[in-house]
Design a protein around this motif. Structure first.
Motif, PDB file in Angstrom:
ATOM      1  N   GLY A 259       0.778  -1.224   0.000  1.00  0.00           N
ATOM      2  CA  GLY A 259       0.000   0.000   0.000  1.00  0.00           C
ATOM      3  C   GLY A 259       0.810   1.275   0.000  1.00  0.00           C
ATOM      4  N   PHE A 260       2.128   1.167  -0.184  1.00  0.00           N
ATOM      5  CA  PHE A 260       2.989   2.342  -0.237  1.00  0.00           C
ATOM      6  C   PHE A 260       3.201   2.781  -1.685  1.00  0.00           C
ATOM      7  N   GLN A 261       3.672   4.007  -1.842  1.00  0.00           N
ATOM      8  CA  GLN A 261       4.048   4.537  -3.159  1.00  0.00           C
ATOM      9  C   GLN A 261       5.566   4.690  -3.187  1.00  0.00           C
ATOM     10  N   VAL A 262       6.227   3.990  -4.093  1.00  0.00           N
ATOM     11  CA  VAL A 262       7.684   4.012  -4.171  1.00  0.00           C
ATOM     12  C   VAL A 262       8.120   5.147  -5.088  1.00  0.00           C
ATOM     13  N   MET A 263       9.010   5.990  -4.607  1.00  0.00           N
ATOM     14  CA  MET A 263       9.411   7.194  -5.332  1.00  0.00           C
ATOM     15  C   MET A 263      10.661   6.975  -6.174  1.00  0.00           C
ATOM     16  N   THR A 264      10.760   7.723  -7.244  1.00  0.00           N
ATOM     17  CA  THR A 264      11.973   7.777  -8.048  1.00  0.00           C
ATOM     18  C   THR A 264      12.051   9.159  -8.677  1.00  0.00           C
ATOM     19  N   LEU A 265      13.134   9.424  -9.383  1.00  0.00           N
ATOM     20  CA  LEU A 265      13.272  10.718 -10.043  1.00  0.00           C
ATOM     21  C   LEU A 265      12.296  10.830 -11.215  1.00  0.00           C
ATOM     22  N   PRO A 266      11.837  12.043 -11.521  1.00  0.00           N
ATOM     23  CA  PRO A 266      10.944  12.213 -12.674  1.00  0.00           C
ATOM     24  C   PRO A 266      11.636  11.806 -13.977  1.00  0.00           C
ATOM     25  N   ASP A 267      10.839  11.332 -14.911  1.00  0.00           N
ATOM     26  CA  ASP A 267      11.326  10.988 -16.260  1.00  0.00           C
ATOM     27  C   ASP A 267      12.349   9.864 -16.254  1.00  0.00           C
TER      28      ASP A 267
END
Length: 376
Positions: A259-267
């Protein structure tokens, strides 16, 4: 089971070692005269190794595809060589044991793992044999492998592709790549189960994994609702190397199922590829509610002190110590919201993105609960 036939033998171009947090410039060592002598030995002593035997019931033979080729495996493999922690995770999940083992870092010098629980990180307690120690998975002892006369060799394409032809002269060899990709371990598990004649074990293993996910999701639901954005980093030193582990990966999939949202750099382009990032770019990801930092140390000269506590604790200290210190001393890292609110957690790349199987997932979920529920 000695009789196998290698089918459609091809050597693909080496793939990247997707679990590595750094691009290692060196390739696998070439065995030179050693390879020549081994092939000569096998030609003399095992002349019919790659030919089917009239004594083998063809109904017991099966074609098993892997990421470099396909091989024919007949009967039930008895002597199994394992050249990665990932393949050990999958092998144990199917109820089989290794007869020889190599790992990502060489932890002990003994010829045999006489006490696996104290010598093999994270998975040793499940090893009931005393497997031969083959050293490093990138350059395992070919003499020992040949002497064992194995029925099956399990390895990773990212580190062992250069040796595939040589391994295949010894025994049917299965190499899979991209083990950190989303869902890849289940695909590899199915191929391995077919090679072992254990296909009935696949669904119980996957069902147990899904059950573990579901239970943990319920426990962490309030935290995922309040702090949904997670950033997963891998590094040994913030000033020299750091990578983001993206959503489309083994770990990303695990967290998103919770249920988490994993982040990364845009594009960011490309599936499951670790994304290099500089310390100066970290503030772009300041929206992260939770940061998981995976430390790693592949320097064989700096072995963990196995005399202090368990092998798992020794690895945790060895792999996380330098990155924890680097994070605590870095002004940019300390300026992030997650740092200020004490939601940065340190673990090991070895456990979190080195096993990449059902047992690895269970260990990750256990530690994640410890991190996030400690104050609940």
């Amino acid at each position: 089971m000695k009789y196998i036939q290698v089918m459609d033998l091809r050597l693909s171009a080496p793939s990247r070692w997707s679990c590595s947090m750094r691009r290692h410039g060196s390739r696998l060592i070439k065995y030179g005269l050693l390879a020549t002598s081994l092939l000569g030995l096998m030609a003399c002593g095992n002349s019919d190794l790659n030919r089917s035997s009239p004594d083998v019931d063809n109904s017991q033979c099966r074609i098993v595809k892997h990421d470099l080729d396909q091989v024919e495996v007949c009967g039930q493999p008895k002597t199994i060589v394992v050249l990665s922690s990932h393949m050990l995770d999958l092998l144990l999940a199917l109820g089989e044991q290794p007869d020889a083992l190599a790992g990502p870092i060489e932890l002990v010098k003994e010829d045999v793992f006489q006490n696996p629980a104290q010598q093999i990180p994270y998975l040793g307690a499940q090893v009931t044999t005393q497997p031969v120690n083959l050293g490093s998975g990138q350059a395992p002892s070919m003499e020992k492998i040949t002497a064992l006369k194995p029925d099956l060799i399990l390895a990773e394409a990212g580190r062992n592709a250069d040796s595939y032809q040589l391994f295949s002269k010894i025994a049917p060899t299965l190499l899979w790549k991209d083990r950190t990709a989303k869902g890849k371990w289940q695909t590899t598990l199915k191929g391995l189960a077919k090679a072992l004649g254990k296909e009935e074990k696949i669904q119980p293993v996957i069902a147990a994994y899904n059950q573990e996910i579901d239970q943990t999701k319920k426990q962490l639901a309030p935290i995922a609702a309040q702090y949904p954005k997670v950033l997963i980093l891998g590094s040994n030193d913030l000033n020299s190397n750091m990578n983001i582990i993206p959503p489309d990966s083994y770990l990303g999939d695990l967290f998103e199922q919770l249920g988490f949202q994993v982040m990364t750099l845009p594009d960011t382009k490309g599936p499951f590829v670790n994304v290099p990032i500089s310390i100066e770019a970290l503030p772009q990801l300041n929206e992260a509610d939770i940061i998981i930092v995976l430390g790693y140390n592949l320097d064989a000269k700096e072995r963990p002190n196995l005399k202090q506590g368990s092998i798992d604790k020794a690895i945790e200290s060895h792999q996380s110590q330098s990155i924890r210190k680097s994070w605590e001393e870095n002004a940019i890292a300390q300026s992030l919201t997650a740092s200020k609110e004490d939601r940065v957690y340190f673990a090991t790349y070895y456990k979190w993105n080195g096993l990449n199987g059902p047992t690895g997932a269970k260990l990750i979920l256990e530690q994640l609960r410890q991190f996030l529920l400690k104050d609940a």
